[in-house]
Design an enzyme around this catalytic site. Structure first.
Site, PDB file in Angstrom:
ATOM      1  N   SER A  37      26.566  -5.127 -16.747  1.00 63.80           N
ATOM      2  CA  SER A  37      27.869  -4.579 -17.148  1.00 63.80           C
ATOM      3  C   SER A  37      27.957  -4.316 -18.650  1.00 63.80           C
ATOM      4  O   SER A  37      27.134  -4.786 -19.437  1.00 63.80           O
ATOM      5  CB  SER A  37      29.018  -5.504 -16.738  1.00 63.80           C
ATOM      6  OG  SER A  37      29.294  -6.438 -17.753  1.00 63.80           O
ATOM      7  N   VAL A  38      29.015  -3.587 -18.986  1.00 65.23           N
ATOM      8  CA  VAL A  38      29.341  -3.264 -20.383  1.00 65.23           C
ATOM      9  C   VAL A  38      29.526  -4.535 -21.221  1.00 65.23           C
ATOM     10  O   VAL A  38      29.369  -4.531 -22.440  1.00 65.23           O
ATOM     11  CB  VAL A  38      30.617  -2.387 -20.421  1.00 65.23           C
ATOM     12  CG1 VAL A  38      31.838  -3.156 -19.911  1.00 65.23           C
ATOM     13  CG2 VAL A  38      30.898  -1.802 -21.792  1.00 65.23           C
ATOM     14  N   LYS A  39      29.835  -5.629 -20.541  1.00 66.07           N
ATOM     15  CA  LYS A  39      30.180  -6.865 -21.249  1.00 66.07           C
ATOM     16  C   LYS A  39      28.991  -7.539 -21.917  1.00 66.07           C
ATOM     17  O   LYS A  39      29.175  -8.440 -22.726  1.00 66.07           O
ATOM     18  CB  LYS A  39      30.847  -7.847 -20.291  1.00 66.07           C
ATOM     19  CG  LYS A  39      32.108  -7.311 -19.653  1.00 66.07           C
ATOM     20  CD  LYS A  39      33.226  -7.212 -20.651  1.00 66.07           C
ATOM     21  CE  LYS A  39      34.528  -6.910 -19.950  1.00 66.07           C
ATOM     22  NZ  LYS A  39      35.672  -7.077 -20.804  1.00 66.07           N
ATOM     23  N   ASP A  40      27.771  -7.126 -21.576  1.00 66.67           N
ATOM     24  CA  ASP A  40      26.610  -7.694 -22.273  1.00 66.67           C
ATOM     25  C   ASP A  40      26.736  -7.456 -23.779  1.00 66.67           C
ATOM     26  O   ASP A  40      26.334  -8.284 -24.585  1.00 66.67           O
ATOM     27  CB  ASP A  40      25.315  -7.013 -21.802  1.00 66.67           C
ATOM     28  CG  ASP A  40      24.911  -7.431 -20.405  1.00 66.67           C
ATOM     29  OD1 ASP A  40      25.679  -8.167 -19.751  1.00 66.67           O
ATOM     30  OD2 ASP A  40      23.823  -7.016 -19.963  1.00 66.67           O
ATOM     31  N   ALA A  43      29.210  -9.898 -25.246  1.00 63.25           N
ATOM     32  CA  ALA A  43      28.717 -11.279 -25.128  1.00 63.25           C
ATOM     33  C   ALA A  43      27.765 -11.570 -26.294  1.00 63.25           C
ATOM     34  O   ALA A  43      27.881 -12.600 -26.968  1.00 63.25           O
ATOM     35  CB  ALA A  43      28.007 -11.477 -23.797  1.00 63.25           C
TER      36      ALA A  43
END
Ligand code: PMP
Length: 308
Positions: A37-40, A43
């Site tokens: 996901s884009v959230k890597d 993070a």
């Protein structure tokens, strides 16, 4: 590559064929990040920030309120850098996400789908546990490093891939990091680029953008986007308009992306692409539209809309 963290970002931009619109629509394939996901991106940025400010100590514990994707991104970073991870998820989020988080060694706490003024709300619980136990709160909803990650990576990647020939950029809002960071970058390069929020019907944010007042707060099934209130890091000034999409249309579009394009994405990618199709058909945008494909299908296998 020195570690899997170097594989984060530089995702492809893929032209969608099924839409049959006069201006082309491209999907920014964030589901192809190593954590799915884009959230890597955020993070990594949040952990870097914790290390830089000294709030995160070697071998320490990271805690985060997450719909699941930020948790998986953090799990990669925690594994690669030797941290422990605790994730607080609202009950609504899929069982697949809980399983995936547990599989990578995170401790998962599931809390009620409680409103923001309740102490059981996932964000409030993460904050109080961090304070109580001395853990590092990654704080995706408040930390500007989230916006900065998209300003310095996602935004420039999109701009360069199309040589600046962009009519609009469309994304949902979870923390607001993606739309604020990409929006700021793209508007600074070319103020005519429209920045559009794709919002689930039931979220209060679309009315806030379009009418200046929060709309009613109702339930919807799409995960990871929409809210009853904006966040600290959301930059309202770069968003031009919001388009509301029903669960049905989001899921139908996500299934078409999977089956007709081979883009193995989740429900909120359907929300973004459905909004892009509506914008293209309105005739208001004359140049290519970019929609954010935020996450991967594999975290929704147990959800009814996937029909498997
Ligand atoms: N757009 C879509 C379609 C999403 O699903 C997500 C996150 N799940 C985002 C954007 C980005 O969320 P955030 O506002 O937290 O950057």
């Amino acid at each position: 590559m020195a570690s899997i963290l170097d594989a984060i970002g530089n995702t492809p931009l893929v032209k969608l064929r099924f839409c049959e619109t006069s201006v082309p629509i491209y999907g920014k394939c964030e589901h192809l990040n190593p954590g799915g996901s884009v959230k890597d991106r955020l993070a990594l940025a949040l952990v870097d920030d914790g290390e830089r400010t000294g709030k995160l100590k070697p071998g320490g514990t990271i805690v985060e309120a997450t719909a699941g994707n930020t948790g998986l991104g953090l799990a990669l970073v925690a594994a690669a850098r030797g941290y422990k991870l605790v994730c607080i998820l609202p009950e609504k989020m899929s069982v697949d996400k809980r399983k995936a988080l547990r599989a990578v060694g995170a401790h998962v706490i599931v809390t009620d789908n409680a409103p923001l003024d309740s102490e059981k709300n996932f964000r409030n619980l993460a904050r109080s546990m961090a304070a109580e136990k001395g853990w590092f709160l990654a704080d995706q909803f408040c930390n500007q490093a989230n916006v900065e990650a998209h300003f310095s990576t996602t935004g420039p990647e999109i701009f360069e891939a199309l040589n600046g020939n962009i009519g609009a950029f469309i994304a949902g809002v979870g923390t607001g990091g993606t739309i604020s960071g990409c929006g700021r970058f793209l508007k600074a390069e070319d103020p005519s680029i429209q920045i559009v929020l794709a919002d689930p019907v039931g979220s209060s944010l679309a009315d806030w953008i379009n009418k200046g007042e929060y709309g009613p707060d109702e339930s919807y099934a799409v995960e990871g986007i929409g809210s009853s209130r904006s966040t600290d890091i959301m930059d309202r000034s770069v968003v031009d308009e919001a388009i509301s999409i029903t669960d049905e249309e989001s899921f139908e579009t996500a299934l078409r992306l999977q089956r007709e394009e081979g883009l193995l994405v989740g429900g909120s990618s359907g929300t973004a692409v459905a909004a892009a199709v509506r914008l293209a058909r309105s005739g208001r945008v004359k140049k290519p539209i970019v929609a954010l494909l935020a996450d991967s299908w594999d975290r929704y296998f147990s959800q009814p809309w996937m029909n498997i």
